[in-house]
Motif scaffolding. Structure first.
Motif, PDB file in Angstrom:
ATOM      1  N   ALA A  88      52.003  -9.416  46.994  1.00 43.35           N
ATOM      2  CA  ALA A  88      50.918 -10.133  46.331  1.00 43.35           C
ATOM      3  C   ALA A  88      49.682 -10.090  47.215  1.00 43.35           C
ATOM      4  CB  ALA A  88      51.304 -11.582  46.046  1.00 43.35           C
ATOM      5  N   GLY A  89      48.506  -9.990  46.561  1.00 43.97           N
ATOM      6  CA  GLY A  89      47.284  -9.999  47.335  1.00 43.97           C
ATOM      7  C   GLY A  89      46.053  -9.659  46.520  1.00 43.97           C
ATOM      8  N   PRO A  90      44.855  -9.944  47.070  1.00 45.04           N
ATOM      9  CA  PRO A  90      43.605  -9.683  46.370  1.00 45.04           C
ATOM     10  C   PRO A  90      42.971  -8.360  46.796  1.00 45.04           C
ATOM     11  CG  PRO A  90      43.178 -11.090  48.237  1.00 45.04           C
ATOM     12  CD  PRO A  90      44.659 -10.761  48.282  1.00 45.04           C
ATOM     13  N   THR A  91      42.097  -7.849  45.932  1.00 47.27           N
ATOM     14  CA  THR A  91      41.267  -6.681  46.245  1.00 47.27           C
ATOM     15  C   THR A  91      39.831  -6.991  45.864  1.00 47.27           C
ATOM     16  OG1 THR A  91      43.075  -5.113  45.859  1.00 47.27           O
ATOM     17  CG2 THR A  91      40.833  -4.240  45.776  1.00 47.27           C
ATOM     18  N   LEU A  92      38.940  -6.895  46.834  1.00 50.30           N
ATOM     19  CA  LEU A  92      37.512  -7.103  46.618  1.00 50.30           C
ATOM     20  C   LEU A  92      36.842  -5.751  46.422  1.00 50.30           C
ATOM     21  CD1 LEU A  92      35.010  -9.008  46.631  1.00 50.30           C
ATOM     22  CD2 LEU A  92      34.894  -8.618  49.112  1.00 50.30           C
ATOM     23  N   ARG A  93      36.035  -5.619  45.360  1.00 49.95           N
ATOM     24  CA  ARG A  93      35.367  -4.357  45.034  1.00 49.95           C
ATOM     25  C   ARG A  93      33.859  -4.530  45.149  1.00 49.95           C
ATOM     26  NH1 ARG A  93      39.061  -1.094  42.284  1.00 49.95           N
ATOM     27  NH2 ARG A  93      40.963  -2.172  41.607  1.00 49.95           N
ATOM     28  N   LEU A  94      33.237  -3.649  45.911  1.00 50.67           N
ATOM     29  CA  LEU A  94      31.790  -3.668  46.099  1.00 50.67           C
ATOM     30  C   LEU A  94      31.226  -2.295  45.753  1.00 50.67           C
ATOM     31  CD1 LEU A  94      31.731  -5.498  49.554  1.00 50.67           C
ATOM     32  CD2 LEU A  94      31.408  -6.539  47.301  1.00 50.67           C
ATOM     33  N   ARG A  95      30.013  -2.278  45.171  1.00 48.17           N
ATOM     34  CA  ARG A  95      29.354  -1.031  44.778  1.00 48.17           C
ATOM     35  C   ARG A  95      28.124  -0.812  45.646  1.00 48.17           C
ATOM     36  NH1 ARG A  95      30.970   3.246  41.366  1.00 48.17           N
ATOM     37  NH2 ARG A  95      32.525   2.437  39.895  1.00 48.17           N
ATOM     38  N   PRO A  96      28.298  -0.150  46.815  1.00 45.14           N
ATOM     39  CA  PRO A  96      27.128   0.107  47.670  1.00 45.14           C
ATOM     40  C   PRO A  96      26.172   1.123  47.061  1.00 45.14           C
ATOM     41  CG  PRO A  96      29.064   1.182  48.569  1.00 45.14           C
ATOM     42  CD  PRO A  96      29.531   0.351  47.424  1.00 45.14           C
ATOM     43  N   GLN A  97      26.677   1.990  46.173  1.00 46.97           N
ATOM     44  CA  GLN A  97      25.845   2.942  45.450  1.00 46.97           C
ATOM     45  C   GLN A  97      26.495   3.230  44.107  1.00 46.97           C
ATOM     46  OE1 GLN A  97      26.620   5.700  48.872  1.00 46.97           O
ATOM     47  NE2 GLN A  97      26.708   7.250  47.256  1.00 46.97           N
ATOM     48  N   SER A  98      25.743   3.857  43.206  1.00 46.36           N
ATOM     49  CA  SER A  98      26.195   3.985  41.820  1.00 46.36           C
ATOM     50  C   SER A  98      27.474   4.802  41.680  1.00 46.36           C
ATOM     51  CB  SER A  98      25.085   4.601  40.967  1.00 46.36           C
ATOM     52  OG  SER A  98      24.750   5.900  41.457  1.00 46.36           O
ATOM     53  N   ASN A  99      27.711   5.768  42.551  1.00 46.13           N
ATOM     54  CA  ASN A  99      28.885   6.638  42.416  1.00 46.13           C
ATOM     55  C   ASN A  99      29.945   6.370  43.474  1.00 46.13           C
ATOM     56  OD1 ASN A  99      27.452   7.685  44.617  1.00 46.13           O
ATOM     57  ND2 ASN A  99      28.275   9.751  44.260  1.00 46.13           N
ATOM     58  N   ALA A 100      29.914   5.190  44.094  1.00 49.17           N
ATOM     59  CA  ALA A 100      30.887   4.882  45.154  1.00 49.17           C
ATOM     60  C   ALA A 100      31.285   3.415  45.084  1.00 49.17           C
ATOM     61  CB  ALA A 100      30.313   5.213  46.525  1.00 49.17           C
ATOM     62  N   GLU A 101      32.528   3.150  45.516  1.00 46.58           N
ATOM     63  CA  GLU A 101      33.047   1.782  45.530  1.00 46.58           C
ATOM     64  C   GLU A 101      33.786   1.530  46.822  1.00 46.58           C
ATOM     65  OE1 GLU A 101      34.786  -0.488  41.973  1.00 46.58           O
ATOM     66  OE2 GLU A 101      36.592   0.205  43.052  1.00 46.58           O
TER      67      GLU A 101
END
Length: 428
Positions: free
Chosen positions: A139-152
């Motif tokens: 069990a666990g979380p995943t944080l998603r960030l978009r530093p640019q339009s084609n990358a995560e």
């Protein structure tokens, strides 16, 4: 009504789940299986024949929604042995994967559980006294960030708890991972990943692990050709003055859709681990088995490869496969090799009746114990849907192990089977 912080959090959770609650599908079935075996203890001499009766219940839950995805299947069985060579046994196997999109495209929570029945010692015949259920919960979380339009950028933490039913091999793990996923094109991605894994064993004589893993993955998803290539390096440090285990790791998977009816698949991997990948199998089909060493905590290098050709020929689904694997232990004298060739046939005889047939010829070698076996397995199963809720399954299975040389564990066994299943919920 006042909204305390705890009550407000509960309402937020309900609001996230509620829009997709209508998509939940459930299947609940009661079953009874009667099997007649010609060699219940799988011995070379003094074979004992007996009936094994197995009442059971099966539950399946599936949901796909904007906020929540759930895929869960479990089977609870009670094995009743006629001759009392083995104690009656209750077995729960299955798997669950739940994904909650708490903040869409920003924060996910994942829960997984897999319960697989395996041998304690792979070298010893797969009978009741040599089997146990191994459970893995994550069990666990995943944080998603978009530093640019084609990358995560994905930052995740995963807590894992591994439990063995009989042996002192329990552990818990903490995994922190950072991934940078770049969309090179609509069908190609490049992923850079770094992980740190801390493994603590309950057994005090087993050295704890500090694993550092770095990997690069290139993924291609075309109409005819799909492939993923991963390469990396694993450094596994062990306490108690045990040597560090390190080396290159990687994985390759290729699927070529030659036609709409025929595909060719290739898979290969090399990992440094302390438990086998087959322990994530969950529920096993009639005739299948997981034969692994689950009675010790030791690091080994697992190398696996498989080639499979699948084709739809009229009403027949045919799969031809060639597989090979090797487990190379760092310290324990448990090294093993296996090779197998198999053919699987699935056929719809009519809208209510289906047939499944599997035959496999293999070789298993336990190099440190100087044991080598030729193995033959064959299964034939006929399923008849009597009504929308009631089905009958007839089956026969053959299993043979023949040592090359003196000693070892030789046996052959025939199993005949009748299963009745009634769906209280769901069904066809």
């Amino acid at each position: 009504m006042s909204f305390t912080p705890r009550r407000r959090a509960a309402w937020l959770c309900l609001a996230a789940v509620a829009p997709s609650a209508h998509a939940l599908e459930a299947d609940l079935a009661l079953s009874h299986t009667a099997e007649y075996t010609t060699n219940t203890a799988r011995t070379e001499t003094d074979e004992v024949e007996e009936w094994v009766n197995t009442p059971g219940v099966e539950l399946s839950l599936t949901q796909e929604g904007a906020a929540l995805d759930l895929d869960s299947q479990y089977r609870l069985q009670r094995r009743l042995y006629e001759r009392d060579l083995f104690d009656d046994e209750t077995v729960l196997t299955g798997q669950t994967e739940l994904l909650w999109r708490a903040l869409p495209e920003r924060l996910d929570f994942t829960v997984r559980n897999v319960r697989t029945e395996s041998t304690e010692r792979a070298r010893v015949p797969n009978v009741e006294d040599n089997r146990q259920t191994v459970s893995t919960t994550e069990a666990g979380p995943t944080l998603r960030l978009r530093p640019q339009s084609n990358a995560e950028l994905q930052i995740s933490y995963l807590y894992s708890d591994l439990r063995a039913e009989e042996t002192d091999t329990d552990s818990h793990r903490h995994t922190g991972t950072a991934q940078y996923v770049v969309e090179l094109s609509p069908i190609r991605t490049l992923t850079l990943a770094a992980s740190n894994i801390r493994v603590q064993f309950d057994n005090p004589i087993a050295p704890d692990l500090d694993i550092r893993l770095g990997e690069v993955t290139f993924d291609h998803r075309g109409n005819r050709l799909e492939y993923a290539l991963t390469g990396g390096y694993n450094e596994t440090r062990r306490n108690q003055d045990r040597d560090t285990v390190d080396g290159a790791v990687g994985e390759l998977s290729v699927r070529w859709n030659a036609t709409s009816e025929t595909s060719l698949e290739l898979a290969a991997s090399r990992r440094i681990v302390d438990n086998a990948s087959r322990l994530t199998t969950g529920i096993l089909d009639f005739g299948d088995s997981v034969d692994e060493d689950t009675d010790l905590n030791e690091v080994f290098t697992e190398t696996m490869g498989r080639v499979a050709l699948a084709s739809r020929l009229g009403n027949n689904d045919v799969v031809l496969a060639l597989s090979a694997g090797e487990e190379d232990y760092e310290d324990a004298l448990r090294d093993s090799e296996r090779q197998a060739v198999s053919a699987t046939l699935g056929r719809d005889l009519n809208p209510r009746t289906s047939l499944r047939a599997v035959v496999e010829f293999g070789k298993r070698k336990f190099t440190d114990e100087d044991d080598e076996y030729d193995e033959i397995r064959g299964t034939l199963e006929l399923t008849r849907q009597m009504t929308r809720r009631f089905e009958v399954v007839l089956g026969v299975h053959y299993d043979e192990r023949d040592p090359r040389g003196d000693g070892g564990f030789a046996y052959d066994e025939w199993v005949g089977r009748l299963q009745l299943r009634y769906h209280l919920l769901g069904g066809r």
